[in-house]
Design a protein around this motif. Structure first.
Motif, PDB file in Angstrom:
ATOM      1  N   GLY A  54     -14.499   9.623   3.764  1.00 10.22           N
ATOM      2  CA  GLY A  54     -14.112   9.245   2.407  1.00 10.22           C
ATOM      3  C   GLY A  54     -12.724   8.643   2.317  1.00 10.22           C
ATOM      4  N   ALA A  55     -11.874   8.900   3.316  1.00  4.55           N
ATOM      5  CA  ALA A  55     -10.528   8.314   3.305  1.00  4.55           C
ATOM      6  C   ALA A  55     -10.601   6.796   3.333  1.00  4.55           C
ATOM      7  N   LEU A  56     -11.672   6.264   3.931  1.00  6.63           N
ATOM      8  CA  LEU A  56     -11.842   4.816   3.995  1.00  6.63           C
ATOM      9  C   LEU A  56     -12.013   4.229   2.591  1.00  6.63           C
ATOM     10  N   PHE A  57     -12.685   4.958   1.716  1.00  6.34           N
ATOM     11  CA  PHE A  57     -12.864   4.500   0.335  1.00  6.34           C
ATOM     12  C   PHE A  57     -11.516   4.383  -0.366  1.00  6.34           C
ATOM     13  N   TRP A  58     -10.673   5.406  -0.231  1.00  5.26           N
ATOM     14  CA  TRP A  58      -9.363   5.374  -0.905  1.00  5.26           C
ATOM     15  C   TRP A  58      -8.419   4.373  -0.248  1.00  5.26           C
ATOM     16  N   LEU A  59      -8.635   4.100   1.023  1.00  5.10           N
ATOM     17  CA  LEU A  59      -7.889   3.050   1.703  1.00  5.10           C
ATOM     18  C   LEU A  59      -8.215   1.692   1.077  1.00  5.10           C
ATOM     19  N   TRP A  60      -9.504   1.491   0.745  1.00  3.95           N
ATOM     20  CA  TRP A  60      -9.915   0.244   0.072  1.00  3.95           C
ATOM     21  C   TRP A  60      -9.264   0.136  -1.308  1.00  3.95           C
ATOM     22  N   VAL A  61      -9.283   1.223  -2.057  1.00  5.02           N
ATOM     23  CA  VAL A  61      -8.701   1.222  -3.407  1.00  5.02           C
ATOM     24  C   VAL A  61      -7.217   0.875  -3.338  1.00  5.02           C
ATOM     25  N   THR A  62      -6.524   1.488  -2.391  1.00  5.92           N
ATOM     26  CA  THR A  62      -5.096   1.221  -2.205  1.00  5.92           C
ATOM     27  C   THR A  62      -4.854  -0.250  -1.902  1.00  5.92           C
ATOM     28  N   ALA A  63      -5.705  -0.837  -1.072  1.00  4.94           N
ATOM     29  CA  ALA A  63      -5.546  -2.247  -0.702  1.00  4.94           C
ATOM     30  C   ALA A  63      -5.788  -3.163  -1.892  1.00  4.94           C
ATOM     31  N   LEU A  64      -6.825  -2.877  -2.672  1.00 10.48           N
ATOM     32  CA  LEU A  64      -7.147  -3.725  -3.821  1.00 10.48           C
ATOM     33  C   LEU A  64      -5.998  -3.760  -4.818  1.00 10.48           C
ATOM     34  N   ILE A  65      -5.340  -2.616  -4.984  1.00  9.73           N
ATOM     35  CA  ILE A  65      -4.179  -2.559  -5.879  1.00  9.73           C
ATOM     36  C   ILE A  65      -2.959  -3.161  -5.205  1.00  9.73           C
ATOM     37  N   GLY A  66      -2.812  -2.860  -3.902  1.00  5.40           N
ATOM     38  CA  GLY A  66      -1.643  -3.335  -3.154  1.00  5.40           C
ATOM     39  C   GLY A  66      -1.581  -4.847  -3.016  1.00  5.40           C
ATOM     40  N   MET A  67      -2.730  -5.524  -3.161  1.00  7.36           N
ATOM     41  CA  MET A  67      -2.719  -6.989  -3.110  1.00  7.36           C
ATOM     42  C   MET A  67      -1.742  -7.569  -4.130  1.00  7.36           C
ATOM     43  N   CYS A  68      -1.700  -6.990  -5.323  1.00  5.46           N
ATOM     44  CA  CYS A  68      -0.839  -7.520  -6.378  1.00  5.46           C
ATOM     45  C   CYS A  68       0.621  -7.138  -6.129  1.00  5.46           C
ATOM     46  N   THR A  69       0.849  -5.993  -5.508  1.00  2.00           N
ATOM     47  CA  THR A  69       2.224  -5.629  -5.135  1.00  2.00           C
ATOM     48  C   THR A  69       2.772  -6.629  -4.122  1.00  2.00           C
ATOM     49  N   LYS A  70       1.974  -6.929  -3.087  1.00  2.00           N
ATOM     50  CA  LYS A  70       2.423  -7.865  -2.059  1.00  2.00           C
ATOM     51  C   LYS A  70       2.591  -9.268  -2.640  1.00  2.00           C
ATOM     52  N   TYR A  71       1.686  -9.663  -3.522  1.00  2.00           N
ATOM     53  CA  TYR A  71       1.810 -10.960  -4.200  1.00  2.00           C
ATOM     54  C   TYR A  71       3.152 -11.046  -4.928  1.00  2.00           C
ATOM     55  N   SER A  72       3.506  -9.993  -5.641  1.00  2.00           N
ATOM     56  CA  SER A  72       4.751  -9.980  -6.419  1.00  2.00           C
ATOM     57  C   SER A  72       5.970 -10.051  -5.512  1.00  2.00           C
ATOM     58  N   GLU A  73       5.947  -9.277  -4.419  1.00  2.00           N
ATOM     59  CA  GLU A  73       7.071  -9.271  -3.479  1.00  2.00           C
ATOM     60  C   GLU A  73       7.301 -10.661  -2.876  1.00  2.00           C
ATOM     61  N   VAL A  74       6.224 -11.279  -2.428  1.00  2.00           N
ATOM     62  CA  VAL A  74       6.334 -12.592  -1.780  1.00  2.00           C
ATOM     63  C   VAL A  74       6.796 -13.645  -2.784  1.00  2.00           C
ATOM     64  N   LEU A  75       6.236 -13.611  -3.992  1.00  2.82           N
ATOM     65  CA  LEU A  75       6.654 -14.550  -5.032  1.00  2.82           C
ATOM     66  C   LEU A  75       8.154 -14.436  -5.283  1.00  2.82           C
ATOM     67  N   LEU A  76       8.644 -13.221  -5.442  1.00  2.00           N
ATOM     68  CA  LEU A  76      10.065 -13.004  -5.717  1.00  2.00           C
ATOM     69  C   LEU A  76      10.935 -13.438  -4.543  1.00  2.00           C
ATOM     70  N   ALA A  77      10.434 -13.227  -3.318  1.00  2.00           N
ATOM     71  CA  ALA A  77      11.202 -13.604  -2.127  1.00  2.00           C
ATOM     72  C   ALA A  77      11.445 -15.108  -2.086  1.00  2.00           C
ATOM     73  N   VAL A  78      10.423 -15.901  -2.439  1.00  2.00           N
ATOM     74  CA  VAL A  78      10.558 -17.358  -2.436  1.00  2.00           C
ATOM     75  C   VAL A  78      11.369 -17.822  -3.648  1.00  2.00           C
ATOM     76  N   LYS A  79      11.178 -17.166  -4.778  1.00  2.00           N
ATOM     77  CA  LYS A  79      11.882 -17.531  -6.006  1.00  2.00           C
ATOM     78  C   LYS A  79      13.394 -17.381  -5.879  1.00  2.00           C
ATOM     79  N   PHE A  80      13.858 -16.331  -5.221  1.00  2.00           N
ATOM     80  CA  PHE A  80      15.282 -16.008  -5.204  1.00  2.00           C
ATOM     81  C   PHE A  80      15.937 -16.156  -3.823  1.00  2.00           C
ATOM     82  N   ARG A  81      15.310 -16.900  -2.913  1.00  2.00           N
ATOM     83  CA  ARG A  81      15.872 -17.071  -1.569  1.00  2.00           C
ATOM     84  C   ARG A  81      17.077 -18.011  -1.584  1.00  2.00           C
ATOM     85  N   GLU A  82      17.780 -18.069  -0.430  1.00  2.00           N
ATOM     86  CA  GLU A  82      18.955 -18.919  -0.276  1.00  2.00           C
ATOM     87  C   GLU A  82      18.889 -19.627   1.076  1.00  2.00           C
TER      88      GLU A  82
END
Length: 463
Positions: free
Chosen positions: A97-125
């Protein structure tokens, strides 16, 4: 030494305890809600503009990587033993069953990673060498203002030290350990492990130096060739096992979904709490894709892509590839193979080798896992060294780049020749501490993510 272990364990229990897991999941839910489920409603668009462009010719200037190279550098740094031994631990300690919650974490984490990468490019130097530099320390400084620079400094300190542990020493140790395991599989009486460690350390340190001293363009050139090959090797061999045992798939999926909510019936009581199952699924999900830790955005910031949203989409694909694809394949290989998974006991790569061994033979399984770990670990070292170098550069300026790279190469050699249990544990704690400043910044700058996302899709609608 015992005092250091006790102090680190106490901090680690707090850092990776329930509050941190709630914060990591909470930020993912927040960003999913604020972007109206971007990773779901625009999934086809994301795939078309990431993996769909994989074979298109891309150009990058000096001090830049192509968008795909930035992705493979981040992937190479993230894909590692967490996708092999980490998933095994999640299943043995949390049940299928841990595999199921691993999937849930990934589906939500996709948007966290999207936000991090967007901000990294937006505010880079650009630094004085003309290289793009970015990541949490820069989007904290440039996005939140100078009054928040202390938070950027904290992130950089934690990341610079964590890199030397998890990114360099531990990965190097995994490589020489894997080589020794293969030799021992064919020659149980082999007694030259020390020689293998020393010679392997010298060779590995030299290879890492060649990659690092070539700058970001050489790093990108190496990862764009290495990462697809190593991923394909692992995926194909695991799929052979899954297809061979395809008859077990219906029962395996039943165990996964039943075990997510009623683990006792699946594990025979070895795992008796849904909370335990959920915790191990979430922990290993985050460990596998690093969504929220703030590490991968440092690589993505080197991209030649100028639109933050376009590069952010690679963050969604990254989590999908690492957790939904690679970790699922690992889990299904273990669960369909029919091997004894020793529920309630921390799993290791020997179980993965045994699972592959049901098709390729015991020695064949050991060799395949060893090769995968060597490739995964080697791809991790240069990428994580880039992370640490950028953090050290943020703290002390460009003059710190070369000394930090040399220190990293030395640590690679040392990692091949010493016991790394304490190093791993301390680095794991620092890895968790990295996430705190990063998550605070993502929450504070969530409005920027929403604004950029709306701008991008409005522009496309107007064309």
């Amino acid at each position: 030494m015992e005092i250091i272990v006790q102090i680190n364990n106490a901090i680690n229990n707090v850092v990776w305890g329930a509050p941190m897991l709630i914060m990591l999941i909470g930020v993912g839910i927040l960003m999913t809600l604020r972007t109206k489920g971007l990773q779901f409603r625009k999934f086809g668009h994301v795939m078309k503009n990431t993996v769909g462009k994989m074979f298109h010719k891309q150009e990058a200037g000096e001090g830049e990587m192509t968008p795909f190279q930035a992705l493979t550098t981040a992937l190479g740094s993230t894909v590692g033993t967490g996708n092999i031994a980490g998933v095994t631990s999640a299943i043995t300690l949390g049940g299928p069953g841990a595999l199921f919650w691993l999937w849930v974490t990934a589906l939500i984490g996709m948007c966290t990673k999207y936000s991090e990468v967007l901000l990294a490019v937006k505010f880079r130097e650009r630094n004085k060498y003309g290289d793009w530099v970015g990541g949490p320390m820069y989007y904290i400084k440039n996005g939140l203002g100078k009054n928040w620079k202390w938070l950027a400094v904290l992130f950089s300190i934690f990341a610079a030290f964590a890199t030397l542990g998890i990114g360099n020493a531990v990965q190097a140790g995994n490589i020489t350990s894997s080589i020794n395991n293969v030799i021992t599989a064919f020659n149980p009486d082999f007694s030259g492990q020390t020689m293998v460690n020393v010679v392997g350390g010298i060779i590995l340190a030299a290879l890492v130096g060649i990659v690092l001293f070539g700058g970001v363009k050489r790093l990108g050139a190496v990862t764009e060739k290495l990462v697809p090959v190593m991923a394909a090797l692992y995926i194909v061999t695991c799929l052979v096992v899954i297809v061979t045992h395809a008859g077990a798939l219906p029962a395996v999926f039943c165990d996964i979904f039943q075990g997510a909510f009623s683990p006792k019936g699946v594990t025979g009581g070895a795992v008796g709490s849904m909370f335990i199952v959920l915790t191990w699924g979430v922990k290993r999900g985050i460990f596998s894709n690093e969504a929220g830790l703030g590490s991968a955005p440092i690589a993505h910031a080197t991209t030649s892509e100028t639109d933050p949203v376009k590069q952010g989409m690679y963050g969604i694909f990254e989590v999908f590839m690492i957790t939904i694809i690679l970790c699922t394949i690992t889990g299904l290989t273990l669960l369909t193979s029919g091997i004894d998974l020793h529920y309630g006991v921390n799993g290791d790569t020997s179980m993965n080798a045994a699972a592959l061994g049901t098709v390729f033979g015991d020695k064949g399984g050991a060799v395949i896992i060893a090769i995968c770990i060597i490739l995964f670990a080697f791809s991790t070292i240069p990428g994580w060294t880039l992370y640490g170098t950028r953090c050290c550069e943020f703290l002390f300026g460009e003059k710190a780049i070369r000394p930090y790279q040399i220190l990293s190469i030395v640590v690679v050699f040392v990692g091949c020749t010493m016991n790394l249990d304490l190093v791993w544990n301390i680095a794991d704690t620092l890895n968790g501490l990295m996430a705190i400043p990063n998550l605070i910044a993502v929450i504070a700058l969530s409005g920027v993510v929403v604004k950029e996302t709306k701008r991008y899709f409005a522009e496309r609608a107007g064309k």
